[in-house]
Design a protein around this motif. Structure first.
Motif, PDB file in Angstrom:
ATOM      1  N   THR A  68       0.838  -1.202   0.000  1.00  0.00           N
ATOM      2  CA  THR A  68       0.000   0.000   0.000  1.00  0.00           C
ATOM      3  C   THR A  68       0.871   1.250   0.000  1.00  0.00           C
ATOM      4  O   THR A  68       0.560   2.243  -0.653  1.00  0.00           O
ATOM      5  N   ALA A  69       1.992   1.188   0.725  1.00  0.00           N
ATOM      6  CA  ALA A  69       2.904   2.325   0.789  1.00  0.00           C
ATOM      7  C   ALA A  69       3.448   2.665  -0.604  1.00  0.00           C
ATOM      8  O   ALA A  69       3.591   3.844  -0.949  1.00  0.00           O
ATOM      9  N   LYS A  70       3.751   1.656  -1.399  1.00  0.00           N
ATOM     10  CA  LYS A  70       4.275   1.910  -2.737  1.00  0.00           C
ATOM     11  C   LYS A  70       3.247   2.646  -3.592  1.00  0.00           C
ATOM     12  O   LYS A  70       3.604   3.512  -4.405  1.00  0.00           O
ATOM     13  N   THR A  71       1.966   2.325  -3.396  1.00  0.00           N
ATOM     14  CA  THR A  71       0.905   3.037  -4.111  1.00  0.00           C
ATOM     15  C   THR A  71       0.818   4.487  -3.640  1.00  0.00           C
ATOM     16  O   THR A  71       0.652   5.409  -4.438  1.00  0.00           O
ATOM     17  N   ASP A  74       3.222   6.979  -5.186  1.00  0.00           N
ATOM     18  CA  ASP A  74       2.873   7.483  -6.517  1.00  0.00           C
ATOM     19  C   ASP A  74       1.751   8.508  -6.463  1.00  0.00           C
ATOM     20  O   ASP A  74       1.639   9.352  -7.357  1.00  0.00           O
ATOM     21  N   ASP A  75       0.933   8.450  -5.416  1.00  0.00           N
ATOM     22  CA  ASP A  75      -0.261   9.299  -5.353  1.00  0.00           C
ATOM     23  C   ASP A  75      -0.086  10.561  -4.523  1.00  0.00           C
ATOM     24  O   ASP A  75      -0.875  11.499  -4.646  1.00  0.00           O
ATOM     25  N   VAL A  76       0.928  10.586  -3.660  1.00  0.00           N
ATOM     26  CA  VAL A  76       1.084  11.692  -2.715  1.00  0.00           C
ATOM     27  C   VAL A  76       2.355  12.467  -3.032  1.00  0.00           C
ATOM     28  O   VAL A  76       3.412  11.876  -3.284  1.00  0.00           O
ATOM     29  N   GLU A  77       2.244  13.813  -3.006  1.00  0.00           N
ATOM     30  CA  GLU A  77       3.411  14.635  -3.335  1.00  0.00           C
ATOM     31  C   GLU A  77       4.468  14.594  -2.224  1.00  0.00           C
ATOM     32  O   GLU A  77       5.652  14.426  -2.489  1.00  0.00           O
ATOM     33  N   ASN A  78       4.042  14.780  -0.980  1.00  0.00           N
ATOM     34  CA  ASN A  78       4.946  14.745   0.171  1.00  0.00           C
ATOM     35  C   ASN A  78       4.501  13.644   1.115  1.00  0.00           C
ATOM     36  O   ASN A  78       3.376  13.677   1.631  1.00  0.00           O
ATOM     37  N   GLU A 135       1.399  13.525   3.840  1.00  0.00           N
ATOM     38  CA  GLU A 135       0.814  12.332   4.458  1.00  0.00           C
ATOM     39  C   GLU A 135       1.870  11.590   5.267  1.00  0.00           C
ATOM     40  O   GLU A 135       3.072  11.691   5.005  1.00  0.00           O
ATOM     41  N   PHE A 136       1.374  10.843   6.236  1.00  0.00           N
ATOM     42  CA  PHE A 136       2.245  10.106   7.155  1.00  0.00           C
ATOM     43  C   PHE A 136       1.661   8.720   7.391  1.00  0.00           C
ATOM     44  O   PHE A 136       0.456   8.571   7.594  1.00  0.00           O
ATOM     45  N   TYR A 181       9.212  12.453  -2.209  1.00  0.00           N
ATOM     46  CA  TYR A 181       8.672  13.605  -2.922  1.00  0.00           C
ATOM     47  C   TYR A 181       8.420  13.198  -4.370  1.00  0.00           C
ATOM     48  O   TYR A 181       9.315  12.708  -5.057  1.00  0.00           O
ATOM     49  N   SER A 182       7.187  13.365  -4.802  1.00  0.00           N
ATOM     50  CA  SER A 182       6.793  12.988  -6.167  1.00  0.00           C
ATOM     51  C   SER A 182       7.145  11.536  -6.477  1.00  0.00           C
ATOM     52  O   SER A 182       7.628  11.213  -7.565  1.00  0.00           O
ATOM     53  N   GLY A 183       6.952  10.665  -5.475  1.00  0.00           N
ATOM     54  CA  GLY A 183       7.124   9.240  -5.693  1.00  0.00           C
ATOM     55  C   GLY A 183       8.529   8.715  -5.515  1.00  0.00           C
ATOM     56  O   GLY A 183       8.769   7.523  -5.703  1.00  0.00           O
ATOM     57  N   LYS A 184       9.474   9.585  -5.157  1.00  0.00           N
ATOM     58  CA  LYS A 184      10.858   9.138  -5.021  1.00  0.00           C
ATOM     59  C   LYS A 184      11.397   9.451  -3.630  1.00  0.00           C
ATOM     60  O   LYS A 184      11.123  10.504  -3.059  1.00  0.00           O
ATOM     61  N   TYR A 185      12.201   8.519  -3.120  1.00  0.00           N
ATOM     62  CA  TYR A 185      12.848   8.727  -1.831  1.00  0.00           C
ATOM     63  C   TYR A 185      13.776   9.926  -1.924  1.00  0.00           C
ATOM     64  O   TYR A 185      14.522  10.082  -2.893  1.00  0.00           O
ATOM     65  N   SER A 186      13.702  10.795  -0.919  1.00  0.00           N
ATOM     66  CA  SER A 186      14.554  11.985  -0.921  1.00  0.00           C
ATOM     67  C   SER A 186      15.045  12.273   0.483  1.00  0.00           C
ATOM     68  O   SER A 186      14.281  12.205   1.443  1.00  0.00           O
ATOM     69  N   GLU A 187      16.315  12.606   0.599  1.00  0.00           N
ATOM     70  CA  GLU A 187      16.865  12.923   1.909  1.00  0.00           C
ATOM     71  C   GLU A 187      16.489  14.330   2.340  1.00  0.00           C
ATOM     72  O   GLU A 187      16.444  14.641   3.526  1.00  0.00           O
TER      73      GLU A 187
END
Length: 225
Positions: A68-71, A74-78, A135-136, A181-187
């Motif tokens: 579900t997290a992977k989905t 893709d759907d959440v900006e932050n 989202e968290f 952010y925008s579906g990608k892991y970011s530090e």
């Protein structure tokens, strides 16, 4: 015929137990009672440990599977996800883990507070503006559905370990916070590859993450008046 004389058996008197017998008996009883008490204590403490309510301040609906997290990515900006495992996370008896649990709950509450503000007019309906919804979620990695989030650890012939992060989750181990952010892991915030003067938040640091969300909240609140 010769007469048969039957022998009359004498009745035995009551058996008298020696002092040694009573010592042995009392020792056995004492040992039995001690074993029962020890068993009860073990069962009690195991049950108490199992009954610890992890993240009691966070609603159960915010605990999701890794799939579900992977989905969500893709759907959440932050998006913030805290990956955790009760086998290595012990807020009940470990002060460091207790503080981490407390800060994760603070981050959750701050995200909810921020999302209560309506930024639709500020953002004009676009998805690239600063005040997007955040989202968290919690992801439990202690089972097959969650363990896929974790990276791998390999050891060479000299015993040196190399950690390789999961390509989607961006993490190597459990009990860590990750930001997307925008579906990608970011530090760093908004997908920055390095710290800048504007976004100097290390998003896998829980305190920095709280500070980031709080600053977003205060700035948006001021804009909305």
């Amino acid at each position: 015929m010769p007469r048969v004389v039957k022998k009359v058996k004498k009745q035995r008197g009551a058996v008298k137990h020696t002092k040694k017998f009573w010592i042995i008996l009392s020792s056995c009883i004492t040992a039995f009672i001690a074993a029962v008490v020890a068993t009860c204590l073990i069962v009690y403490f195991v049950v108490v440990d199992d009954d610890y309510d992890y993240f009691s301040a966070i609603d159960d609906s915010y605990s999701i599977s890794y799939d579900t997290a992977k989905t969500k990515m893709d759907d959440v900006e932050n998006l913030f996800i805290f990956y955790w495992d009760d086998a290595s996370f012990d807020p009940e008896d470990n002060d460091t883990d207790a503080l981490l649990e407390e800060n994760i709950e603070k981050l959750y509450k701050k995200v909810l507070q921020y999302n209560e503000l309506d930024a639709s007019d500020v953002n004009n309906g676009t998805i690239d503006d600063q005040y997007q919804q955040i989202e968290f979620y919690l992801v439990y990695t202690g089972n097959s559905k969650g363990s896929g989030a974790l990276g791998t650890v390999s050891t060479d012939d000299d015993g040196n370990e190399t950690e390789t992060a999961n390509s989607v989750s961006g993490i190597t181990s459990s009990n860590v916070l990750a930001y997307y952010y925008s579906g990608k892991y970011s530090e760093y915030a908004y997908g920055n590859s390095k710290e800048t003067e504007t976004y100097d938040y290390t998003m896998n640091d829980v305190k920095d993450a709280i500070r980031f969300v709080n600053n977003q909240y205060e700035a948006l609140k001021e804009i909305l008046g």
